[in-house]
Design a protein around this motif. Structure first.
Motif, PDB file in Angstrom:
ATOM      1  N   PRO A  57      -0.164   8.669   5.626  1.00 34.64           N
ATOM      2  CA  PRO A  57      -0.311   9.301   6.763  1.00 34.64           C
ATOM      3  C   PRO A  57       0.388  10.584   6.298  1.00 34.64           C
ATOM      4  N   ASN A  58       1.078  10.820   5.093  1.00 34.47           N
ATOM      5  CA  ASN A  58       1.836  12.056   4.888  1.00 34.47           C
ATOM      6  C   ASN A  58       0.727  13.372   4.797  1.00 34.47           C
ATOM      7  N   THR A  59      -0.335  13.145   4.264  1.00 37.32           N
ATOM      8  CA  THR A  59      -1.224  14.390   4.317  1.00 37.32           C
ATOM      9  C   THR A  59      -1.321  14.988   5.717  1.00 37.32           C
ATOM     10  N   SER A 101       0.541  21.160  -1.990  1.00 39.21           N
ATOM     11  CA  SER A 101       0.413  19.856  -2.870  1.00 39.21           C
ATOM     12  C   SER A 101       1.892  19.153  -3.010  1.00 39.21           C
ATOM     13  N   ALA A 102       1.980  18.081  -2.436  1.00 46.51           N
ATOM     14  CA  ALA A 102       3.449  17.672  -2.700  1.00 46.51           C
ATOM     15  C   ALA A 102       3.527  16.390  -3.454  1.00 46.51           C
ATOM     16  N   CYS A 103       4.257  16.194  -4.222  1.00 41.66           N
ATOM     17  CA  CYS A 103       4.732  15.002  -5.089  1.00 41.66           C
ATOM     18  C   CYS A 103       3.665  14.586  -5.870  1.00 41.66           C
ATOM     19  N   SER A 104       2.881  15.801  -6.396  1.00 34.97           N
ATOM     20  CA  SER A 104       1.767  14.955  -7.134  1.00 34.97           C
ATOM     21  C   SER A 104       1.514  15.838  -8.537  1.00 34.97           C
ATOM     22  N   LEU A 105       1.952  16.909  -8.536  1.00 33.74           N
ATOM     23  CA  LEU A 105       1.888  17.790  -9.920  1.00 33.74           C
ATOM     24  C   LEU A 105       2.631  17.114 -11.328  1.00 33.74           C
ATOM     25  N   SER A 118       0.972  -1.188  -0.041  1.00 43.01           N
ATOM     26  CA  SER A 118      -0.008   0.071  -0.250  1.00 43.01           C
ATOM     27  C   SER A 118       0.877   1.280   0.050  1.00 43.01           C
ATOM     28  N   TYR A 119       0.168   2.406  -0.454  1.00 38.10           N
ATOM     29  CA  TYR A 119       1.011   3.602  -0.427  1.00 38.10           C
ATOM     30  C   TYR A 119       1.135   4.030   0.987  1.00 38.10           C
ATOM     31  N   ALA A 120       0.084   3.725   2.007  1.00 40.12           N
ATOM     32  CA  ALA A 120       0.436   4.233   3.282  1.00 40.12           C
ATOM     33  C   ALA A 120       1.358   3.598   3.878  1.00 40.12           C
ATOM     34  N   GLY A 167     -11.920  14.580  -7.107  1.00 39.69           N
ATOM     35  CA  GLY A 167     -11.831  15.409  -8.254  1.00 39.69           C
ATOM     36  C   GLY A 167     -10.221  15.803  -9.006  1.00 39.69           C
ATOM     37  N   SER A 168     -10.365  16.180 -10.029  1.00 38.23           N
ATOM     38  CA  SER A 168      -8.944  16.450 -10.520  1.00 38.23           C
ATOM     39  C   SER A 168      -8.537  17.898 -10.175  1.00 38.23           C
ATOM     40  N   PHE A 169      -7.513  18.008  -9.699  1.00 42.02           N
ATOM     41  CA  PHE A 169      -6.799  19.417  -9.467  1.00 42.02           C
ATOM     42  C   PHE A 169      -6.572  20.260 -10.674  1.00 42.02           C
ATOM     43  N   TYR A 170      -6.689  19.594 -11.857  1.00 38.79           N
ATOM     44  CA  TYR A 170      -6.664  20.202 -13.275  1.00 38.79           C
ATOM     45  C   TYR A 170      -7.840  20.894 -13.635  1.00 38.79           C
ATOM     46  N   ASN A 230      -7.932  16.553  -0.962  1.00 33.05           N
ATOM     47  CA  ASN A 230      -8.365  16.287  -2.320  1.00 33.05           C
ATOM     48  C   ASN A 230      -7.407  15.295  -2.831  1.00 33.05           C
ATOM     49  N   ASP A 231      -8.106  14.371  -3.805  1.00 29.44           N
ATOM     50  CA  ASP A 231      -7.520  13.501  -4.581  1.00 29.44           C
ATOM     51  C   ASP A 231      -8.204  12.966  -5.953  1.00 29.44           C
ATOM     52  N   LEU A 232      -7.884  12.320  -6.695  1.00 30.87           N
ATOM     53  CA  LEU A 232      -8.756  11.726  -7.598  1.00 30.87           C
ATOM     54  C   LEU A 232      -9.816  10.668  -7.140  1.00 30.87           C
ATOM     55  N   LEU A 246      -3.848  19.089  -2.131  1.00 32.78           N
ATOM     56  CA  LEU A 246      -4.168  18.603  -3.145  1.00 32.78           C
ATOM     57  C   LEU A 246      -3.568  17.386  -3.579  1.00 32.78           C
ATOM     58  N   GLY A 247      -3.988  16.203  -4.042  1.00 36.55           N
ATOM     59  CA  GLY A 247      -3.071  15.166  -4.241  1.00 36.55           C
ATOM     60  C   GLY A 247      -2.759  14.315  -3.079  1.00 36.55           C
ATOM     61  N   CYS A 248      -3.627  14.317  -2.072  1.00 33.61           N
ATOM     62  CA  CYS A 248      -3.278  14.012  -0.655  1.00 33.61           C
ATOM     63  C   CYS A 248      -3.120  12.236  -0.604  1.00 33.61           C
ATOM     64  N   SER A 249      -3.628  11.527  -1.519  1.00 30.22           N
ATOM     65  CA  SER A 249      -3.330  10.199  -1.486  1.00 30.22           C
ATOM     66  C   SER A 249      -3.986   9.230  -0.254  1.00 30.22           C
ATOM     67  N   SER A 250      -3.628   8.154   0.196  1.00 31.24           N
ATOM     68  CA  SER A 250      -4.410   7.686   1.118  1.00 31.24           C
ATOM     69  C   SER A 250      -3.209   7.173   2.264  1.00 31.24           C
TER      70      SER A 250
HETATM   71  C1  LIG Z   1       2.839  10.190  -5.108  1.00 29.42           C
HETATM   72  S1  LIG Z   1       1.065  10.642  -4.477  1.00 29.42           S
HETATM   73  C2  LIG Z   1       1.649  11.889  -3.166  1.00 29.42           C
HETATM   74  C3  LIG Z   1       0.685  11.985  -2.036  1.00 29.42           C
HETATM   75  C4  LIG Z   1       0.849  12.863  -0.975  1.00 29.42           C
HETATM   76  N1  LIG Z   1       0.696  14.174  -1.410  1.00 29.42           N
HETATM   77  C5  LIG Z   1       2.212  12.491  -0.264  1.00 29.42           C
HETATM   78  O1  LIG Z   1       3.212  13.499  -0.378  1.00 29.42           O
HETATM   79  O2  LIG Z   1       2.564  11.461   0.254  1.00 29.42           O
HETATM   80  C6  LIG Z   1       0.363  11.472  -5.746  1.00 29.42           C
HETATM   81  C7  LIG Z   1      -1.049  11.815  -5.648  1.00 29.42           C
HETATM   82  O3  LIG Z   1      -1.538  12.795  -6.478  1.00 29.42           O
HETATM   83  C8  LIG Z   1      -2.928  12.478  -7.128  1.00 29.42           C
HETATM   84  N2  LIG Z   1      -3.111  12.824  -8.130  1.00 29.42           N
HETATM   85  C9  LIG Z   1      -2.444  12.811  -9.498  1.00 29.42           C
HETATM   86  N3  LIG Z   1      -3.120  13.423 -10.511  1.00 29.42           N
HETATM   87  C10 LIG Z   1      -4.072  14.256  -9.855  1.00 29.42           C
HETATM   88  C11 LIG Z   1      -5.130  15.105 -10.085  1.00 29.42           C
HETATM   89  N4  LIG Z   1      -5.051  15.441 -11.413  1.00 29.42           N
HETATM   90  N5  LIG Z   1      -5.963  15.506  -9.043  1.00 29.42           N
HETATM   91  C12 LIG Z   1      -5.982  15.149  -7.832  1.00 29.42           C
HETATM   92  N6  LIG Z   1      -4.819  14.016  -7.542  1.00 29.42           N
HETATM   93  C13 LIG Z   1      -4.230  13.692  -8.480  1.00 29.42           C
HETATM   94  C14 LIG Z   1      -2.618  10.848  -7.199  1.00 29.42           C
HETATM   95  O4  LIG Z   1      -3.820  10.257  -7.169  1.00 29.42           O
HETATM   96  C15 LIG Z   1      -1.864  10.481  -6.054  1.00 29.42           C
HETATM   97  O5  LIG Z   1      -2.498  10.214  -4.825  1.00 29.42           O
END
Ligand SMILES: C[S@@+](CC[C@H](N)C(=O)[O-])C[C@H]1O[C@@H](n2cnc3c(N)ncnc32)[C@H](O)[C@@H]1O
Length: 362
Positions: free
Chosen positions: A63-65, A149-153, A17-19, A132-135, A95-97, A57-61
């Motif tokens: 503990p990091n968020t 937002s970390a490690c998501s964009l 798991s990502y967690a 939802g999508s942050f785009y 937020n996440d997808l 934004l892009g919090c995933s699932s």
């Molecule tokens: C590597 S994880 C990072 C999670 C958390 N921010 C962290 O640092 O541990 C990237 C996350 O960004 C999300 N993500 C990617 N594209 C996205 C979008 N367009 N809108 C919202 N979330 C998005 C993914 O689903 C994923 O959960």
């Protein structure tokens, strides 16, 4: 591939798991603690807020968020102690997808509250999940004070069009033709500008945003960081094609929706979009080897017979592989990936690069 329909990190709390496999991202966030603190101080020293509205934004699932939220709240509470102001209440949007495992995340919320043993000292945090999508737009106009937002964009909204000639590569790579490099850059430009447009509408004037984006140092699009992750994954898949386990055409049809920008690219897109001023912009680097105390033996420091970095990559990319190739190839692919990874990391020093920027809404 439409990212919003396919992408999600591995859910639950199991071994893959990502967690349980997001220590690299946690480390990156901890390196930006000071930047978060400065942004929060700047935001709260000018105006007092009865309710501070925060979005990750892009919090995933994992503990990091919640670690990020803890840091934001800590910075505000410390400032309030100094100024004598009453601490605000916090509305926190995660937020996440839509495919994200929000339930696993929500089950971690009681632990977040219990970190503060004295109930009278507990910050009043009200959490909501925002799928939802942050785009695209996620919140009403002028409704957010602080966005993180970390490690998501580095995840694009989709795989760029017209890159069929990328063949055995699965992202930008040393042997990618120029049109492929251009298409990836263009997609990043379009997506990141859309991201900034949406946040410009949602964040109040004077509000802050801290973004940490997996990036690269060099202008070569294949230089290191995420590209290197994809290069090794492509090699593992190519081995499976040679062994007849994957059809070559299936590999040729597979490309990943990822782009790692340079600091200059991030800066120029923000300046061109025009709604934010940049208060800090840096490149951070983390050594791959730092995550595996027993990297050369192939046994992870968690004692589960895997490599931490490989497990972090698997937690993030397994679902897009499953979607395209089916579940028959996943174990074989990551076994090969692990061998390639151990071999490379024992020979060359490799780093993850992140571009971190702190912005203020004009
Ligand atoms: C590597 S994880 C990072 C999670 C958390 N921010 C962290 O640092 O541990 C990237 C996350 O960004 C999300 N993500 C990617 N594209 C996205 C979008 N367009 N809108 C919202 N979330 C998005 C993914 O689903 C994923 O959960």
């Amino acid at each position: 591939m439409d990212t919003s329909k396919v992408l999600h990190m591995n859910g639950g709390l199991g071994n893959n798991s990502y967690a349980r496999n997001s220590s690299i991202q946690k480390n990156v966030i901890s390196m930006t603690k000071l930047m978060i603190e400065e942004a929060v101080m700047n935001l709260c020293s000018q105006t007092t807020h009865a309710t501070l509205v925060v979005a990750d934004l892009g919090c995933s699932s994992g503990p990091n968020t919640l670690y990020t939220v803890t840091e934001i709240v800590r910075a505000v509470e410390n400032l309030c102690k100094v100024t004598g102001h009453r601490p605000p209440e916090y509305q926190v949007f995660l937020n996440d997808l839509p495919g994200n495992d929000f339930n696993t995340l929500f089950r971690m919320l009681p632990d977040f509250q219990e970190k503060y043993p004295k109930s009278e000292e507990r910050p009043r945090c009200f959490f909501s999940g925002v799928p939802g999508s942050f785009y695209g737009r996620l919140f009403p106009c002028n409704s957010l004070h602080f966005v993180h937002s970390a490690c998501s964009l580095h995840w694009l909204s989709k795989v760029p069009k017209h890159i069929e000639n990328n063949e055995r590569n699965i992202c930008t790579a040393r042997t990618s033709p120029p049109n492929v490099l251009e298409a990836y850059h263009e997609q990043f430009h379009e997506d990141f500008t859309m991201f900034l447009d949406c946040r410009a509408a949602e964040i109040v004037s004077g509000g802050s945003m801290v973004l940490t984006i997996a990036g690269r140092r060099s202008n070569d699009q294949y230089s290191n960081g995420c590209c290197y992750v994809w290069e090794l994954l492509a090699m593992a898949l190519q081995e499976m094609v040679s062994e007849g386990l994957i059809e070559e055409k299936k590999l040729f049809d597979f490309n990943v929706p990822g782009y790692t920008p340079t600091l200059e690219e991030v800066k120029s897109k923000i300046e061109n979009q025009g709604s934010f001023s940049i208060s800090n912009l840096v490149v951070l680097e983390v050594n791959w080897g730092a995550y595996d105390s027993k990297i050369n033996s192939g046994v992870s420091s968690e004692g589960e017979g895997g490599i931490n970095v490989v497990k972090c990559v698997r937690a993030a990319v397994e679902q897009i592989l499953l979607h395209h190739f089916g579940d028959g190839i996943v174990e074989g692919c990551f076994d090969r990936y692990k061998k390639l990874f151990v071999d490379r990391v024992s020979k060359e020093e490799k780093v993850f690069t992140d571009v971190c920027v702190s912005l203020i809404r004009k």
